[in-house]
Enzyme design. Structure first.
Site, PDB file in Angstrom:
ATOM      1  CG  ASP B 121      -2.073   0.952   1.074  1.00 27.54           C
ATOM      2  OD1 ASP B 121      -2.511   1.185  -0.074  1.00 27.54           O
ATOM      3  OD2 ASP B 121      -2.552   1.470   2.090  1.00 27.54           O
ATOM      4  CG  HIS B 128      -4.231  10.511   2.120  1.00 23.95           C
ATOM      5  ND1 HIS B 128      -5.260  10.325   3.022  1.00 23.95           N
ATOM      6  CD2 HIS B 128      -3.282   9.582   2.442  1.00 23.95           C
ATOM      7  CE1 HIS B 128      -4.950   9.325   3.843  1.00 23.95           C
ATOM      8  NE2 HIS B 128      -3.758   8.857   3.514  1.00 23.95           N
ATOM      9  CD  GLU B 194      -5.953   4.619   4.229  1.00 23.58           C
ATOM     10  OE1 GLU B 194      -5.259   3.858   3.537  1.00 23.58           O
ATOM     11  OE2 GLU B 194      -5.479   5.420   5.073  1.00 23.58           O
ATOM     12  CD  GLU B 196      -5.257   2.779  -0.648  1.00 18.39           C
ATOM     13  OE1 GLU B 196      -4.435   2.191  -1.387  1.00 18.39           O
ATOM     14  OE2 GLU B 196      -5.167   2.834   0.589  1.00 18.39           O
ATOM     15  CG  ASP B 226      -5.630  -0.303   3.377  1.00 17.30           C
ATOM     16  OD1 ASP B 226      -5.727  -1.529   3.587  1.00 17.30           O
ATOM     17  OD2 ASP B 226      -4.720   0.403   3.839  1.00 17.30           O
ATOM     18  NE  ARG B 230      -7.855   6.519   9.028  1.00 12.89           N
ATOM     19  CZ  ARG B 230      -7.152   6.333   7.922  1.00 12.89           C
ATOM     20  NH1 ARG B 230      -5.863   6.002   7.998  1.00 12.89           N
ATOM     21  NH2 ARG B 230      -7.718   6.434   6.744  1.00 12.89           N
ATOM     22  CD  GLN B 233      -2.882   4.698  10.356  1.00 13.18           C
ATOM     23  OE1 GLN B 233      -4.095   4.640  10.163  1.00 13.18           O
ATOM     24  NE2 GLN B 233      -2.049   5.197   9.465  1.00 13.18           N
ATOM     25  CE  LYS B 246      -3.319   2.123   7.029  1.00 15.56           C
ATOM     26  NZ  LYS B 246      -4.050   2.949   6.044  1.00 15.56           N
ATOM     27  CB  THR B 250      -7.472  -4.553   1.855  1.00 17.50           C
ATOM     28  OG1 THR B 250      -6.625  -3.985   2.851  1.00 17.50           O
ATOM     29  CG2 THR B 250      -7.422  -3.706   0.590  1.00 17.50           C
ATOM     30  CD  GLU B 356      -7.473  12.642   3.689  1.00 14.09           C
ATOM     31  OE1 GLU B 356      -7.573  11.456   3.306  1.00 14.09           O
ATOM     32  OE2 GLU B 356      -7.091  13.576   2.961  1.00 14.09           O
TER      33      GLU B 356
END
Lengths: 409, 409
Positions: B121, B128, B194, B196, B226, B230, B233, B246, B250, B356
């Site tokens: 990844d 971002h 996420e 992607e 993904d 948070r 993380q 993570k 996914t 975000e």
């Protein structure tokens, strides 16, 4: 535990890595023939592919695959049964008809013993983490705040795992010294080893598992050298961790020493400075007393042992690491490989990486011939050794070697 | 490029994701039967396993595997040939005998289109990286010093990649707020998406390759979510990067949109603030103009689009990422999956993660029914959408959805 005597006489001396007590599993070939499953006994290999083909044992053809994953997937009963059959039949006074299936190790090529599903590497020796942290972030930030709570790990690259004996080409990468304005692309100047033990997951899981379950799911262990380009690592690793610095190669020893063989050598992780969360508590001793060393052989020169340490220096066991690995629900598969993290001890000569041994290049090692080393030079062969020592025998891992070739031009 | 008309009438309207110009590859089954390879055409699937079994095409049995890896391994000539055969035979006035091998999408279950070898990844959208960096490390340290020089990436967990529609169990993990004395173990409270694009490696390499070679080795693309915890993380990611945060899952979309289908939509990466090293220079436009969006559907509620962005917002292309991935000599294999990294644009509604969109929970989103969201709540379904828009047709990715279930008790 005392030496179990075998009709294979070379297995009965105190110096062999492979007495009847050990019986590690590997994959070999002779004369360029197909890859076969075998177990090491003294200076011989018992050809288990041939034993299964001859009907002496029956594991659903899993021993015909040239890879131990299919056998591992059969589960713990099969693991125990094969080990028991081997210890009975290879014993002194056992089934000497098996001699027909013995192959001298000296004439065999050894291959990857299993297909690596995924490779995870940890950072779980307190002395190593403190040493590296001091060099990368300063003494006051050496041990990250999470380190005493989490077996810190990151995902590595399974495609780069190779068997002992494979030559390693010095990698290129982005390099930027602290005083450089911009990075440049070139061969790593600080190419290094990491002395580790690798735990092999032999049973799958798809939910969080306990430390006890994790321990039971580990089929065995290999020596593991996680080749590391320190200059690439220093520039790339923030904020998402090591990537290309660790992707050139990771070398493993060819014989899987089973958890069963290591049982007499269990030992505990050290006292905790802060209590661990409940999910990481160990129901019993989960480390092993395994003496480890690293030899450096310059091109054309003779070997010099540059480090000696012990797996019992780890702060977290492989069982704790595997249990932590599953907390998020992460599915684990047969053939997953978990690197313990570099194993360093308290003294300078106990450090498991050149980065630590030479303190980032500031205190180069001096070899017997007067040459010095801060990091690996082209042509050097680095070899890991490991064994658990009993009174009259040892459970050995063999060796895990790789010679470093010059970078591509 | 204008719409290529097919005898499958549903493929001829401007709204379908799957006109004859697209022909994405997937794996499906009907009535609980075996997994089969197919291509989407309008609202149908052409059963390519059946086509090969009937002798209409011949790819060495690779289409009998229920997985696109074996076909990908055949190489670019095979890729071009099958696409050409399909575009000829499925065209208006083509081989209507193929209708016998059409299966309605509405009656088919979709599976993982390929076995993921390894998952990497990246972190390659400037908006971002700036947004997340600001929240994790402060505005002055938002963009790490290496970011404008390196396509920053880390290895993820292939075993956790699942196909659209798979339900996702909220993970547990170590959590420690900034004011907590010690971590605790519990369900993630800040579970996130996420947005992607995933690039699929269709040809192996075992040495450093150029950006042009990398581009040619990419078989196709999927939408990729993904899932990210948070709070796990934030506590675990220093110093070695995200790990369990993570590893829950996914999700990828079930149809591989080929690089061939995306050719008309190529677009360039943005101007560089600092020059890239030569090995990262692109010989031509390497991004694609792909409109992307994210829908959030509360349990029992209706869907609300919470973000819209475009793949052309990336600072680094998948070809650059793959080339960088090989610099160390890292072997790449058929089936490797490279996540682009979260794709965010300049405006608030262009952000590809709830972290975000809600600015770390400080500015919750308001849904049409008045409910608010900072992070995912149990029962929410998150769905990614993507398509490249031509004047009279589109190359669509279908959708990439997952519903979040409560944590295990």
């Amino acid at each position: 535990m005392t030496l179990l005597r075998s009709f294979v006489s070379s297995a009965n001396n105190a110096e062999t890595d492979f007495p009847l007590n050990n019986l590690p599993y590997g994959v070999f070939s002779t004369d360029g023939g197909p890859a076969r499953c075998g177990t090491a006994i003294g200076d011989q290999i018992l050809d288990l592919t041939a034993c299964e083909a001859a009907g002496l044992i029956a594991y659903g053809g899993t021993l015909q695959t040239g890879d131990w994953c299919a056998f591992m997937a059969l589960g713990r009963d099969a693991w125990a049964e094969l080990r028991s059959w081997l210890q009975t039949n290879l014993a002194e006074g056992g089934n000497t008809a098996l001699a027909a299936h013995l192959v001298p190790q000296s004439g065999a090529a050894l291959h990857m013993p299993f297909r690596v599903s995924e490779f995870t590497d940890f950072y779980a020796s307190r002395h190593h983490a403190t040493n590296v942290g001091t060099m990368f972030r300063g003494a006051e930030n050496a041990l990250p705040p999470n380190w005493l709570h989490i077996p810190i790990g990151y995902n590595g690259r399974a495609s780069s795992v190779v068997v002992s004996g494979t030559q390693i080409t010095r990698p290129h990468g982005q390099l930027k010294g602290p005083n450089d304005d911009a990075p440049r692309f070139g061969p790593s100047q600080r190419f290094d080893i990491e002395l580790e033990l690798g735990a092999i997951v032999g049973q799958p899981s798809n939910r969080p598992i306990s430390v006890a379950e994790a321990d039971a799911n580990i089929f065995g262990y290999v020596l593991l050298n996680d080749w590391s380009a320190r200059d690439i690592q220093a520039w790339e690793y923030q904020p998402l961790g090591p990537f290309q610095a660790k992707a050139t190669a990771t070398t493993i020893s060819p014989w899987i020493v089973t958890s069963a063989a290591l049982q007499p050598f269990r030992t505990s992780t050290p006292d905790r400075e802060v209590p661990l969360l409940e999910y990481l508590l160990e129901p019993g001793p989960m480390l092993y007393d395994i003496a480890l060393s690293v030899g450096l052989t310059p091109s054309g020169g003779s070997e010099h042992i540059i480090a000696r340490t012990n797996y019992s220096e780890m702060y977290y066991s492989s069982a704790q690491q595997l249990a932590h690995h599953t907390t998020s629900g992460c599915p684990m598969r047969v053939g997953d490989l978990l690197g313990s993290g570099t194993i360093s001890g308290p003294e300078r000569h106990n450090r498991g990486a050149l980065l630590e041994l030479s303190w980032g290049g500031k205190e180069p090692l001096t070899l017997p011939d007067g040459a010095t080393r801060s990091f690996i030079e082209d042509g050097d062969t680095l070899t890991l050794y490991g064994h658990a020592q009993a009174e009259d025998h040892r459970i050995g891992f063999g060796s895990c070697a790789g010679q470093v070739l010059p970078a591509r031009t």
